[in-house]
Design a protein around this motif. Structure first.
Motif, mmCIF file in Angstrom:
data_model
loop_
_atom_site.group_PDB
_atom_site.id
_atom_site.type_symbol
_atom_site.label_atom_id
_atom_site.label_comp_id
_atom_site.label_asym_id
_atom_site.label_seq_id
_atom_site.Cartn_x
_atom_site.Cartn_y
_atom_site.Cartn_z
ATOM 1 N N LEU A 1 -10.957 8.890 28.459
ATOM 2 C CA LEU A 1 -10.487 10.814 27.957
ATOM 3 C C LEU A 1 -10.230 11.022 29.830
ATOM 4 N N PHE A 2 -10.500 10.442 30.638
ATOM 5 C CA PHE A 2 -9.976 11.117 32.119
ATOM 6 C C PHE A 2 -9.431 11.055 31.736
ATOM 7 N N LEU A 3 -7.990 9.714 32.188
ATOM 8 C CA LEU A 3 -7.048 9.588 32.189
ATOM 9 C C LEU A 3 -6.107 10.930 32.050
ATOM 10 N N THR A 4 -6.551 11.091 31.031
ATOM 11 C CA THR A 4 -5.203 12.427 30.592
ATOM 12 C C THR A 4 -5.313 13.095 31.386
ATOM 13 N N ARG A 5 -6.256 13.534 32.149
ATOM 14 C CA ARG A 5 -6.503 14.586 33.396
ATOM 15 C C ARG A 5 -4.875 14.677 34.359
ATOM 16 N N ASP A 6 -4.811 13.779 34.629
ATOM 17 C CA ASP A 6 -3.428 14.032 35.655
ATOM 18 C C ASP A 6 -2.316 12.932 35.401
ATOM 19 N N VAL A 7 -3.017 12.027 33.982
ATOM 20 C CA VAL A 7 -1.429 11.315 33.693
ATOM 21 C C VAL A 7 -1.348 11.982 32.156
ATOM 22 N N PRO A 8 -0.144 12.421 31.513
ATOM 23 C CA PRO A 8 0.392 13.256 30.209
ATOM 24 C C PRO A 8 0.405 12.014 29.603
ATOM 25 N N LEU A 9 0.158 11.869 28.372
ATOM 26 C CA LEU A 9 0.508 11.287 27.161
ATOM 27 C C LEU A 9 1.328 10.448 27.427
ATOM 28 N N ALA A 10 2.592 10.996 27.746
ATOM 29 C CA ALA A 10 4.226 10.020 27.274
ATOM 30 C C ALA A 10 3.917 8.936 28.819
ATOM 31 N N GLU A 11 3.275 8.721 28.960
ATOM 32 C CA GLU A 11 3.466 8.426 30.391
ATOM 33 C C GLU A 11 1.399 7.172 30.339
ATOM 34 N N LEU A 12 0.852 7.693 29.577
ATOM 35 C CA LEU A 12 -0.066 6.504 29.644
ATOM 36 C C LEU A 12 0.766 5.125 29.073
#
Length: 503
Positions: free
Chosen positions: A279-290
């Motif tokens: 979940l913390f990944l979504t703080r700095d990375v847009p969902l489209a780039e995950l």
């Protein structure tokens, strides 16, 4: 002798007029009762289909694409290259035909009065009772046994089958879910065709309007944040910029993190730490780039998909949303029928086997006699909301009290559920809701806990059973004392009697 094209045209017009007369006479009949009106609707529907087929045939004849009609008219007028020779040749053929078959009988026109009494066979299941109630048992079992479904009873399903708010996006995009919705919509369309033969499906679905445009604009309930217009999954409702470290995300708790991940379409498995990191990944990375590996199957955002995959996902979303909208539309159209069906199901549950058999025998007699009571369409006054009897009327109040249906039994283990009547209360101990409640408490649902409805009592009884099964010496219970007369007591009883001076 084959009929000429003009003769076929004349016969088709005559048949159209005959069908129109039959329809008018049918509507002039004063019919009473559900069964007779339904039979009339299907008769008229059959005539209208025949009219439509004949009209299509006449349109094709008048279009005269092959020029056969024009040639035949020209031959009758004697305007062909041979003059009147074609006309006399045709007369000769007619005379020769009647000379060869002098005993042919002229076909009589069908009796219109008999056509008004024609019975069109329409199949209904036993629970549909001739089209009065719905029978969605098949779809109910399919729902409760599916991954996208949940455990509930049939009455609850009748109330909530159109509510899909609790179903996750992952399941709403799955093929089994769409197949379930297609089957449910197909049933309603079939039921509508059988009970409303003169109705129009196009008018029912006209309420949806330009559905695709509204869907792409994010105006469809349940798809507002997940539609194609946004090209992304729903926001999780959390401001991730407020968290500086993974440890702070962990402080939300496992349930809150899991719910946020599910709303984003991310995987919800793993330990608390793994979930928080995901979940913390979504703080700095847009969902489209995950990376796609973080998403559950079929829930990756539009930017992380190829053009083909995105088009396929958009098509699945649109199909699922349209099917859900159709189910909601049918639930509105049949709202009164659904309420009647719930009353009928409750009546069946409160009836004994003998009463159900008697009801089936009575209906068989009514079908054989083809009689309907005028009272069938009358409003039934039922202010006490008593269950319906086998005759379709509320049962007497004294019988309602005799069966104890006015007594309410509550079960805390079932979440405070109320059960009316002793019979329903005793039966619920073997039903799934009570079994799930006992399983949640970690207690086996056996005969030792029959009629135990309080959580506290169940836990105390389970602790007592476990303690007894463990064994060991208990002085207060197992130590024996004997008085001067030879009577044997346990320790507590002996001390009480001695203290009172009785021994």
């Amino acid at each position: 002798m084959a009929a000429t094209l003009l003769e076929q045209t004349r016969a088709a017009h005559e048949e159209c007029e005959r069908l129109e007369r039959i329809i008018v006479k049918d509507f002039d009949q004063d019919l009473k009762g559900h069964r007779e009106k339904l039979a009339q609707g299907h008769r008229v529907r059959k005539r209208l289909d025949e009219l439509q087929a004949l009209s299509t045939k006449l349109e094709r004849i008048y279009a005269d694409e092959d020029g056969a009609r024009k040639e035949e008219i020209a031959a009758l007028k004697g305007l062909d290259e041979h003059g009147f020779s074609a006309f006399y040749e045709r007369i000769k053929e007619v005379r020769e035909y009647h000379r060869r078959y002098p005993y042919l009988e002229v076909a009589e026109a069908p009796n219109e009065e008999e056509a008004l009494k024609e019975v069109v066979e329409v199949s209904f299941s036993g629970d549909e009772v001739g089209g009065r109630y719905l029978d969605v048992h098949e779809h109910f079992h399919r729902f409760v046994n599916a991954k996208f479904g949940k455990q509930l009873d049939y009455l609850e399903y009748l109330t909530s089958f159109s509510d899909v708010s609790e179903i996750s996006k992952q399941h709403r995009l799955s093929k089994p879910y769409r197949e379930y919705l297609q089957a449910l919509v197909g049933y309603f369309e079939s039921f509508y065709a059988r009970t409303q033969p003169l109705g129009s499906l196009s008018k029912i679905y006209a309420k949806l309007g330009d559905f695709e445009a509204r869907f792409r604009a994010g105006q469809i309930p349940g798809w507002a944040d997940e539609g194609v217009a946004n090209g992304d999954v729903a926001a999780n409702g959390l401001d991730m910029t407020a968290f500086a470290t993974v440890e702070e995300v962990e402080s939300l708790g496992a349930d809150a993190i899991k719910e946020a991940l599910a709303k984003l379409g991310l995987k919800t498995g793993g330990t608390l730490r793994q979930r928080a990191e995901r979940l913390f990944l979504t703080r700095d990375v847009p969902l489209a780039e995950l990376d796609k590996r973080h998403f559950v199957k079929g829930a990756a955002p539009a930017g992380a998909l190829s053009v083909e995959e995105r088009d396929r996902q958009e098509a699945m979303m649109l199909e699922a949303a349209l099917l859900e909208a159709k189910v909601r539309t049918w639930s509105e159209v049949y709202s009164s029928v659904i309420e009647d069906t719930k009353g009928y199901v409750e009546k069946k549950q409160a009836s004994t086997y003998e009463e159900l058999v008697a009801e089936q025998e009575l209906k068989a007699e009514e079908d054989a006699a083809a009689l309907d009571s005028d009272e069938e369409d009358e409003f039934i006054y039922n202010p006490l909301k008593l269950p319906m009897g086998w005759d379709g009327k509320p049962i007497p109040y004294w019988l309602y009290k005799l069966h104890g249906l006015n007594q309410e039994f509550k079960c805390e283990i079932c979440g405070g559920e109320s059960y009316w009547g002793r019979r329903a209360f005793e039966r619920h101990f073997k039903e799934w809701k009570h079994q799930n409640g006992m399983r949640a408490l970690g207690i086996p649902n056996n005969k030792n806990f029959f009629e135990v409805t309080q959580i506290k009592d169940a836990l105390e009884l389970w602790a007592s059973i476990q303690e007894r099964e463990l064994g060991g010496f208990k002085a207060e219970v197992e130590e024996e004392f004997e008085d001067a007369e030879g009577n044997v007591y346990d320790r507590r009883t002996y001390e009480d009697l001695k203290r009172q001076g009785l021994i």
